[in-house]
Design a protein around this motif. Structure first.
Motif, PDB file in Angstrom:
ATOM      1  N   THR A 181       0.861  -1.180   0.000  1.00  0.00           N
ATOM      2  CA  THR A 181       0.000   0.000   0.000  1.00  0.00           C
ATOM      3  C   THR A 181       0.879   1.205   0.000  1.00  0.00           C
ATOM      4  N   HIS A 182       0.486   2.248  -0.731  1.00  0.00           N
ATOM      5  CA  HIS A 182       1.350   3.414  -0.853  1.00  0.00           C
ATOM      6  C   HIS A 182       1.024   4.436   0.215  1.00  0.00           C
ATOM      7  N   ALA A 183       2.016   5.241   0.547  1.00  0.00           N
ATOM      8  CA  ALA A 183       1.839   6.294   1.529  1.00  0.00           C
ATOM      9  C   ALA A 183       0.991   7.408   0.947  1.00  0.00           C
ATOM     10  N   ASN A 216      -6.545  -1.665 -10.833  1.00  0.00           N
ATOM     11  CA  ASN A 216      -6.171  -0.592  -9.891  1.00  0.00           C
ATOM     12  C   ASN A 216      -4.682  -0.624  -9.554  1.00  0.00           C
ATOM     13  N   ILE A 217      -3.852  -0.734 -10.574  1.00  0.00           N
ATOM     14  CA  ILE A 217      -2.418  -0.919 -10.372  1.00  0.00           C
ATOM     15  C   ILE A 217      -1.815   0.199  -9.530  1.00  0.00           C
ATOM     16  N   ALA A 218      -2.168   1.451  -9.827  1.00  0.00           N
ATOM     17  CA  ALA A 218      -1.557   2.583  -9.124  1.00  0.00           C
ATOM     18  C   ALA A 218      -2.122   2.775  -7.727  1.00  0.00           C
ATOM     19  N   ASP A 219      -3.119   1.963  -7.333  1.00  0.00           N
ATOM     20  CA  ASP A 219      -3.611   1.969  -5.958  1.00  0.00           C
ATOM     21  C   ASP A 219      -3.068   0.784  -5.170  1.00  0.00           C
ATOM     22  N   ARG A 220      -2.815  -0.323  -5.842  1.00  0.00           N
ATOM     23  CA  ARG A 220      -2.263  -1.492  -5.166  1.00  0.00           C
ATOM     24  C   ARG A 220      -0.795  -1.275  -4.797  1.00  0.00           C
ATOM     25  N   TRP A 221      -0.090  -0.525  -5.619  1.00  0.00           N
ATOM     26  CA  TRP A 221       1.305  -0.212  -5.353  1.00  0.00           C
ATOM     27  C   TRP A 221       1.495   1.298  -5.366  1.00  0.00           C
ATOM     28  N   ARG A 222       2.574   1.753  -4.759  1.00  0.00           N
ATOM     29  CA  ARG A 222       2.832   3.197  -4.744  1.00  0.00           C
ATOM     30  C   ARG A 222       2.980   3.700  -6.180  1.00  0.00           C
ATOM     31  N   PRO A 223       2.348   4.822  -6.499  1.00  0.00           N
ATOM     32  CA  PRO A 223       2.439   5.331  -7.871  1.00  0.00           C
ATOM     33  C   PRO A 223       3.871   5.539  -8.354  1.00  0.00           C
ATOM     34  N   ARG A 224       4.755   6.013  -7.486  1.00  0.00           N
ATOM     35  CA  ARG A 224       6.127   6.236  -7.974  1.00  0.00           C
ATOM     36  C   ARG A 224       6.840   4.914  -8.248  1.00  0.00           C
ATOM     37  N   ASP A 225       6.472   3.820  -7.529  1.00  0.00           N
ATOM     38  CA  ASP A 225       7.019   2.509  -7.866  1.00  0.00           C
ATOM     39  C   ASP A 225       6.515   2.047  -9.225  1.00  0.00           C
ATOM     40  N   VAL A 226       5.235   2.288  -9.466  1.00  0.00           N
ATOM     41  CA  VAL A 226       4.645   1.925 -10.763  1.00  0.00           C
ATOM     42  C   VAL A 226       5.309   2.726 -11.880  1.00  0.00           C
ATOM     43  N   PHE A 227       5.500   4.020 -11.646  1.00  0.00           N
ATOM     44  CA  PHE A 227       6.134   4.885 -12.651  1.00  0.00           C
ATOM     45  C   PHE A 227       7.532   4.365 -12.989  1.00  0.00           C
ATOM     46  N   LEU A 228       8.327   4.046 -11.976  1.00  0.00           N
ATOM     47  CA  LEU A 228       9.689   3.563 -12.218  1.00  0.00           C
ATOM     48  C   LEU A 228       9.676   2.235 -12.966  1.00  0.00           C
ATOM     49  N   PRO A 279      -0.370   8.653 -17.350  1.00  0.00           N
ATOM     50  CA  PRO A 279      -1.459   8.849 -16.376  1.00  0.00           C
ATOM     51  C   PRO A 279      -0.976   8.800 -14.930  1.00  0.00           C
ATOM     52  N   VAL A 280      -0.005   7.947 -14.637  1.00  0.00           N
ATOM     53  CA  VAL A 280       0.469   7.830 -13.258  1.00  0.00           C
ATOM     54  C   VAL A 280       1.243   9.080 -12.853  1.00  0.00           C
ATOM     55  N   GLY A 281       1.993   9.662 -13.781  1.00  0.00           N
ATOM     56  CA  GLY A 281       2.660  10.928 -13.478  1.00  0.00           C
ATOM     57  C   GLY A 281       1.649  12.006 -13.128  1.00  0.00           C
ATOM     58  N   MET A 282       0.521  12.016 -13.839  1.00  0.00           N
ATOM     59  CA  MET A 282      -0.530  12.979 -13.520  1.00  0.00           C
ATOM     60  C   MET A 282      -1.141  12.703 -12.146  1.00  0.00           C
ATOM     61  N   LYS A 283      -1.284  11.432 -11.809  1.00  0.00           N
ATOM     62  CA  LYS A 283      -1.828  11.079 -10.491  1.00  0.00           C
ATOM     63  C   LYS A 283      -0.898  11.580  -9.383  1.00  0.00           C
ATOM     64  N   ILE A 284       0.398  11.433  -9.580  1.00  0.00           N
ATOM     65  CA  ILE A 284       1.358  11.915  -8.580  1.00  0.00           C
ATOM     66  C   ILE A 284       1.276  13.432  -8.469  1.00  0.00           C
ATOM     67  N   ALA A 285       1.184  14.107  -9.614  1.00  0.00           N
ATOM     68  CA  ALA A 285       1.067  15.566  -9.580  1.00  0.00           C
ATOM     69  C   ALA A 285      -0.194  15.989  -8.841  1.00  0.00           C
ATOM     70  N   PRO A 309      -7.264   7.197  -3.500  1.00  0.00           N
ATOM     71  CA  PRO A 309      -7.421   5.966  -4.282  1.00  0.00           C
ATOM     72  C   PRO A 309      -8.447   6.168  -5.383  1.00  0.00           C
ATOM     73  N   ALA A 310      -8.180   5.570  -6.525  1.00  0.00           N
ATOM     74  CA  ALA A 310      -9.135   5.669  -7.633  1.00  0.00           C
ATOM     75  C   ALA A 310     -10.338   4.786  -7.353  1.00  0.00           C
ATOM     76  N   PRO A 311     -11.528   5.235  -7.706  1.00  0.00           N
ATOM     77  CA  PRO A 311     -12.701   4.362  -7.549  1.00  0.00           C
ATOM     78  C   PRO A 311     -12.576   3.149  -8.463  1.00  0.00           C
ATOM     79  N   LYS A 312     -13.222   2.069  -8.085  1.00  0.00           N
ATOM     80  CA  LYS A 312     -13.155   0.842  -8.868  1.00  0.00           C
ATOM     81  C   LYS A 312     -13.655   1.091 -10.278  1.00  0.00           C
ATOM     82  N   PHE A 313     -12.919   0.556 -11.243  1.00  0.00           N
ATOM     83  CA  PHE A 313     -13.280   0.763 -12.639  1.00  0.00           C
ATOM     84  C   PHE A 313     -14.593   0.059 -12.957  1.00  0.00           C
ATOM     85  N   ASP A 314     -15.477   0.771 -13.612  1.00  0.00           N
ATOM     86  CA  ASP A 314     -16.801   0.250 -13.930  1.00  0.00           C
ATOM     87  C   ASP A 314     -17.049   0.401 -15.426  1.00  0.00           C
TER      88      ASP A 314
END
Length: 409
Positions: A3-5, A80-92, A135-141, A209-214
């Protein structure tokens, strides 16, 4: 699973409390990571000579990246990849994987067969992992901004535009035939951007966290008139954007051949595509007073007029033609962040994340159709007339979002 901080240690993020380097570093990392996007296009002439790709390769290489990005966006949203792991880990991780997929092009001459399918697979993979960069860079911003996010997104989309143009600049700085160094340099740059963001920019205090994709949001979101108007304006923009970026080098080369003049095609391709970064940043600043809808409407209208006027541009002297192309590059991309802001503002609150994901995927799918249509038209129309039919996209987009612009949304 990690889980990300959420950056709770920082109780708020304002211009006075937010570290000054946050936005510049995200912009730089976004620029570096997205340089992978058009790496194949920048060296397509050399790839054609070395691999014997044939006529339709130019549009197919771009379409493969677009298709990968669509698939990646859907997978990242579904799981929900960027919610399961820290976004900066996903970005890297995605920066490294996109760099490897991009670098794989350097190995293609070593294959005995199947080079063209391998090229398309490598470009598809690069596009897939770009879904974990842009998209993940935008989420971090967004995690660092409670106010002023619109202007920040203008810088981020501008970074994407200039990053997309960078491989053309690298190609122009090397002697003829030096395509492998371009590919490897872009891959190294993407990794460097991922490492830089990971080490310097933590998640901010407003990370949500992003809402579940529907997937069912497709029907419900487009039932909202304002979102439908904004999304269809965006679709008209996407019909034109990547097609111009992909075919600008061919247009430059055709003009040079027609008039018997020397044009540095890679360098001017960089200027034309990269000029869109100015349009993004300037549009973001103007939108603070005029509103996103009016800025998007104005730039989409200007780029549509450029489509219609493009046959006349071929009659201009070289300086006039190049100025026209650079101006077109400014306005064709400058409405991107404004349509993104409009889509976010008009999407139904209950499923805004799903609505934006679906709109982005449809937009990129439309760009694939436009690219393939242009590949067919290029064999049937004089080059000066290539983009006249493309004006249908901006025209329909303007028709769709005119009501939002009229009321200054």
């Amino acid at each position: 699973m990690k889980t990300h901080a959420t950056g709770a240690a920082l109780s708020s993020s304002t211009p006075s409390t937010r570290p000054w380097h946050i936005l510049p570093v995200i912009v730089l990392a976004q620029f570096a990571g997205t340089s992978v996007w058009f790496s194949g296009n920048a060296v397509i002439a050399e790839l054609d000579r070395v691999l014997g790709l044939g006529g339709p390769a130019h549009g197919a290489v771009t379409s493969a990246v677009q298709g990968g990005f669509i698939a990646g966006t859907l997978v990242f949203a579904l799981f929900n990849i960027a919610d399961r792991w820290r976004p900066r880990d996903v970005f890297l991780a995605c920066a490294v994987l996109a760099a490897l997929a991009n670098g794989a092009m350097a190995l293609l001459p070593q294959l005995d067969s199947g080079r063209y399918p391998a090229l398309l697979a490598a470009r598809f993979a690069a596009g897939f992992f770009l879904a974990g960069i842009y998209p993940v860079g935008m989420k971090i911003a967004a995690s660092w901004y409670r106010e002023g996010l619109g202007a920040a997104l203008g810088w981020l989309v501008g970074a994407l535009v200039v990053g997309t143009a960078l491989p053309h600049l690298l190609r122009g700085s090397l002697p003829a035939g030096g395509w492998v160094p371009v590919v490897l340099a872009v891959s190294l740059l993407a990794v460097a951007g991922g490492v830089l963001l990971h080490r310097v920019v933590p998640e901010g205090p407003f990370l949500q966290p992003a809402p579940k994709f529907d997937p069912g949001a497709l029907v419900r979101a487009f039932a909202a008139p304002d979102f439908r108007a904004s999304a269809f304006g965006y679709f008209g923009h996407m019909w034109e954007l990547y097609t111009l970026w992909a075919f600008a080098p061919l247009m430059l080369a055709a003009y040079a051949q027609r008039h018997g003049v020397g044009i540095d095609v890679p360098l001017w391709s960089f200027f034309i595509i990269g000029a869109g970064g100015l349009g993004c940043v300037a549009g973001g600043l103007v939108s603070r007073r005029a509103g996103s809808a009016r800025v998007a409407f104005g730039q989409l209208g200007l780029s549509g007029l450029c489509c219609l006027a493009s046959p006349l541009a071929y009659a201009l002297p070289p300086i006039g033609f190049l100025a026209f192309m650079v101006f077109w590059g400014v306005v064709v991309a400058g409405d991107s962040p404004q349509f993104s802001a409009l889509n976010a503002a008009t999407a139904p609150r209950a499923f805004v994340g799903s609505a934006l994901t679906i709109a982005n995927c449809i937009g990129f799918a439309i760009s694939v159709v436009s690219l393939q249509a242009m590949s067919l038209a290029a064999d049937r129309l004089p080059v000066a007339w290539w983009f006249v039919p493309v004006a249908i996209g901006p025209a329909l987009g303007l028709l769709a979002c005119r009501r939002l612009a009229a009321r200054g949304a």
